[in-house]
Scaffold this motif. Sequence first.
Motif, mmCIF file in Angstrom:
data_model
loop_
_atom_site.group_PDB
_atom_site.id
_atom_site.type_symbol
_atom_site.label_atom_id
_atom_site.label_comp_id
_atom_site.label_asym_id
_atom_site.label_seq_id
_atom_site.Cartn_x
_atom_site.Cartn_y
_atom_site.Cartn_z
ATOM 1 N N MET A 1 0.850 -1.190 0.000
ATOM 2 C CA MET A 1 0.000 0.000 0.000
ATOM 3 C C MET A 1 0.886 1.240 0.000
ATOM 4 N N LYS A 2 0.842 1.954 -1.087
ATOM 5 C CA LYS A 2 1.617 3.191 -1.187
ATOM 6 C C LYS A 2 0.826 4.330 -0.554
ATOM 7 N N PHE A 3 1.548 5.235 0.105
ATOM 8 C CA PHE A 3 0.890 6.420 0.631
ATOM 9 C C PHE A 3 0.483 7.323 -0.530
ATOM 10 N N LYS A 4 -0.698 7.896 -0.442
ATOM 11 C CA LYS A 4 -1.251 8.674 -1.547
ATOM 12 C C LYS A 4 -0.473 9.944 -1.810
ATOM 13 N N THR A 5 0.071 10.540 -0.762
ATOM 14 C CA THR A 5 0.887 11.747 -0.888
ATOM 15 C C THR A 5 2.143 11.564 -0.053
ATOM 16 N N PRO A 6 3.222 12.292 -0.361
ATOM 17 C CA PRO A 6 4.452 12.168 0.433
ATOM 18 C C PRO A 6 4.201 12.489 1.904
ATOM 19 N N LEU A 7 4.841 11.702 2.773
ATOM 20 C CA LEU A 7 4.699 11.928 4.206
ATOM 21 C C LEU A 7 5.626 13.046 4.669
ATOM 22 N N HIS A 8 5.269 13.636 5.801
ATOM 23 C CA HIS A 8 6.057 14.716 6.392
ATOM 24 C C HIS A 8 6.814 14.177 7.600
ATOM 25 N N SER A 9 8.083 14.552 7.715
ATOM 26 C CA SER A 9 8.939 14.038 8.768
ATOM 27 C C SER A 9 8.991 15.001 9.951
ATOM 28 N N GLY A 10 9.110 14.429 11.151
ATOM 29 C CA GLY A 10 9.269 15.225 12.352
ATOM 30 C C GLY A 10 9.882 14.393 13.458
ATOM 31 N N ILE A 11 9.967 14.975 14.638
ATOM 32 C CA ILE A 11 10.538 14.295 15.801
ATOM 33 C C ILE A 11 9.460 14.140 16.865
ATOM 34 N N PHE A 12 9.207 12.893 17.251
ATOM 35 C CA PHE A 12 8.156 12.615 18.225
ATOM 36 C C PHE A 12 8.509 13.212 19.584
ATOM 37 N N GLN A 13 7.509 13.870 20.194
ATOM 38 C CA GLN A 13 7.683 14.462 21.518
ATOM 39 C C GLN A 13 6.898 13.692 22.583
ATOM 40 N N LYS A 14 5.588 13.589 22.399
ATOM 41 C CA LYS A 14 4.770 12.891 23.380
ATOM 42 C C LYS A 14 3.403 12.567 22.793
ATOM 43 N N ARG A 15 2.734 11.591 23.416
ATOM 44 C CA ARG A 15 1.354 11.249 23.100
ATOM 45 C C ARG A 15 0.505 11.527 24.338
ATOM 46 N N TYR A 16 -0.704 12.012 24.136
ATOM 47 C CA TYR A 16 -1.557 12.324 25.274
ATOM 48 C C TYR A 16 -3.019 12.280 24.848
ATOM 49 N N LYS A 17 -3.891 12.104 25.847
ATOM 50 C CA LYS A 17 -5.330 11.981 25.613
ATOM 51 C C LYS A 17 -5.630 10.943 24.528
ATOM 52 N N ARG A 18 -4.777 9.971 24.406
ATOM 53 C CA ARG A 18 -4.887 8.804 23.523
ATOM 54 C C ARG A 18 -4.822 9.139 22.039
ATOM 55 N N PHE A 19 -5.515 10.188 21.597
ATOM 56 C CA PHE A 19 -5.616 10.455 20.165
ATOM 57 C C PHE A 19 -4.711 11.582 19.679
ATOM 58 N N PHE A 20 -3.869 12.140 20.542
ATOM 59 C CA PHE A 20 -3.057 13.285 20.168
ATOM 60 C C PHE A 20 -1.568 12.980 20.355
ATOM 61 N N ALA A 21 -0.756 13.471 19.420
ATOM 62 C CA ALA A 21 0.694 13.346 19.532
ATOM 63 C C ALA A 21 1.326 14.671 19.146
ATOM 64 N N ASP A 22 2.262 15.131 19.957
ATOM 65 C CA ASP A 22 3.051 16.320 19.625
ATOM 66 C C ASP A 22 4.278 15.876 18.842
ATOM 67 N N ILE A 23 4.450 16.458 17.667
ATOM 68 C CA ILE A 23 5.583 16.118 16.806
ATOM 69 C C ILE A 23 6.247 17.421 16.354
ATOM 70 N N GLY B 1 -6.956 -2.579 5.040
ATOM 71 C CA GLY B 1 -6.556 -2.357 3.658
ATOM 72 C C GLY B 1 -5.287 -3.114 3.304
ATOM 73 N N LEU B 2 -4.346 -3.168 4.232
ATOM 74 C CA LEU B 2 -3.120 -3.933 4.009
ATOM 75 C C LEU B 2 -3.432 -5.419 3.837
ATOM 76 N N ALA B 3 -4.341 -5.927 4.671
ATOM 77 C CA ALA B 3 -4.722 -7.338 4.581
ATOM 78 C C ALA B 3 -5.425 -7.629 3.261
ATOM 79 N N ILE B 4 -6.340 -6.767 2.872
ATOM 80 C CA ILE B 4 -7.074 -6.965 1.617
ATOM 81 C C ILE B 4 -6.115 -6.944 0.431
#
Length: 230
Positions: free
Chosen positions: A1-23, A85-88
Amino acid sequence: MKFKTPLHSGIFQKRYKRFFADIKMGEEIVVAHTANTGTMKTCLGEGWQAMMSYHDSPTRKLKYSFEMINNGKTWIGINTSLTNGLAIEAIQNGVIKELQGYKDLKPEAKIGQSRIDILLSNSPDEQCYVEVKNVTLIDDHGHALFPDAVTERGLKHLGELLELKKQGVRTVMLFVVQREDCHSFKVEQDIDPAYCKKLKEVINEGVEVLVYQCKLSPEEIIVHKKLSIV
């Protein structure tokens, strides 16, 4: 599965409230949506390289989605919304040998009040239901592990597969491992003993279990090879 658009790179800082990540991107901290609802143990380290997709939609509060992270040994795919999608794709491309020979493939097949991830069929009398789970947890011995948290939903799915199997229908539990620094798979007994017990029960009743590992890069994720179960 190819990504539809180029990904953006960053440096992981933290994850919080389960659905949020600071990058961190350059001098800016962006908040990325994290689709993974598990604990993500062994997946997150401050300072690790992270990759995000960008979505310029007026309906989205968070424009970035957290896709993968690199621990210095491997990319780890943490976006669980991609797993089915990967499995399919792997079934359609012939990678998962055990799931070949079916003419039709239906995602999100309804059974009663619930749904199973994939239905393969040739006729109403020749069907195969496949439930798919994403795996990112590993131990110090190179085993991929599931689950990474207590999963009542996963337990429910095992029960549904077992009921179908008792009706004479082929059923498969497919684990998709989204990291390359592991060589085999086992159930994590300490985190969720009930799930482990139920999985052993359904295996004894004839539910099949398959584990396949992905090959990952910032350009694409593909299901690559079968892993043994220990």
